[in-house]
Design a protein around this motif. Structure first.
Motif, PDB file in Angstrom:
ATOM      1  N   HIS A  45      -4.073   3.842   8.652  1.00  0.00           N
ATOM      2  CA  HIS A  45      -3.085   3.085   8.184  1.00  0.00           C
ATOM      3  C   HIS A  45      -2.062   2.892   9.508  1.00  0.00           C
ATOM      4  CE1 HIS A  45      -3.774   2.852   3.773  1.00  0.00           C
ATOM      5  NE2 HIS A  45      -3.942   4.283   4.017  1.00  0.00           N
TER       6      HIS A  45
ATOM      7  N   THR B 159       0.546   4.449   0.806  1.00  0.00           N
ATOM      8  CA  THR B 159       0.434   5.155   1.615  1.00  0.00           C
ATOM      9  C   THR B 159       1.121   4.856   2.865  1.00  0.00           C
ATOM     10  OG1 THR B 159      -1.826   6.049   1.140  1.00  0.00           O
ATOM     11  CG2 THR B 159      -0.841   6.336   3.419  1.00  0.00           C
ATOM     12  N   ARG B 160       0.960   3.443   3.102  1.00  0.00           N
ATOM     13  CA  ARG B 160       1.817   2.764   4.301  1.00  0.00           C
ATOM     14  C   ARG B 160       3.466   2.987   4.231  1.00  0.00           C
ATOM     15  NH1 ARG B 160      -2.826  -0.327   5.119  1.00  0.00           N
ATOM     16  NH2 ARG B 160      -2.464  -1.917   3.529  1.00  0.00           N
TER      17      ARG B 160
ATOM     18  N   ARG C 139      -3.267  -0.196  11.346  1.00  0.00           N
ATOM     19  CA  ARG C 139      -2.736  -1.605  10.874  1.00  0.00           C
ATOM     20  C   ARG C 139      -1.278  -1.841  11.116  1.00  0.00           C
ATOM     21  NH1 ARG C 139      -4.826  -3.307   5.485  1.00  0.00           N
ATOM     22  NH2 ARG C 139      -4.022  -5.187   6.292  1.00  0.00           N
ATOM     23  N   LEU C 140      -0.489  -0.698  11.059  1.00  0.00           N
ATOM     24  CA  LEU C 140       0.910  -0.701  11.157  1.00  0.00           C
ATOM     25  C   LEU C 140       1.244  -0.941  12.726  1.00  0.00           C
ATOM     26  CD1 LEU C 140       2.255   2.289   8.957  1.00  0.00           C
ATOM     27  CD2 LEU C 140       2.669  -0.401   8.541  1.00  0.00           C
TER      28      LEU C 140
ATOM     29  N   ASP D  18       0.885  -1.066  -0.014  1.00  0.00           N
ATOM     30  CA  ASP D  18      -0.098  -0.174   0.087  1.00  0.00           C
ATOM     31  C   ASP D  18       0.812   1.497   0.007  1.00  0.00           C
ATOM     32  OD1 ASP D  18      -1.212   2.346   1.787  1.00  0.00           O
ATOM     33  OD2 ASP D  18      -2.986   0.992   0.983  1.00  0.00           O
TER      34      ASP D  18
END
Length: 120
Positions: free
Chosen positions: A63, A31-32, A66-67, A29
């Motif tokens: 995001h 953005t990540r 998730r990280l 992704d």
């Protein structure tokens, strides 16, 4: 924890192959990847990260969640502000290696990790 068995985990039948695939999936992704690049050398707030990656703070927060769940980033609270940083060098190395591979693929760079005296 697995320092003594490090070479054993780098085999095709490693119990960590599926987890490695999950890491790659998480990093698939833009953005990540941008967030990890922004956090390479700094600890940053959601708003600062949102400015850097040109996304809304809400999107960046999702995001970052998730990280955090994957333990790639961690937080530090200062009053009402939350600052994010990379947990360790692994995510940074993965992203930097992927960027360097992309550069190499399109012929923009000719150096290799073994040629670099300094690893990010």
């Amino acid at each position: 924890m697995y320092a003594d068995n490090k070479s054993c985990t780098l085999t095709p039948d490693s119990e960590f192959v599926d987890l490695a695939v999950e890491v790659f999936s998480l990093l698939a992704d833009a953005t990540r990847v941008k967030i990890i690049l922004a956090l390479r050398d700094d600890e940053l707030s959601v708003n600062h990260l949102a400015d850097i990656v040109d996304k809304s703070p809400t999107s960046v927060s999702q995001h970052l969640a998730r990280l955090r769940m994957s333990r790639m980033v961690t937080t530090r609270h200062e009053g009402t502000k939350v600052f994010y940083r990379l947990t360790d060098e692994h995510a940074r190395r993965l992203v930097v290696d992927a960027i360097e591979q992309a550069e190499h693929t399109v012929g923009r760079t000719h150096h290799h990790a073994a040629d670099s005296a300094e690893r990010p």
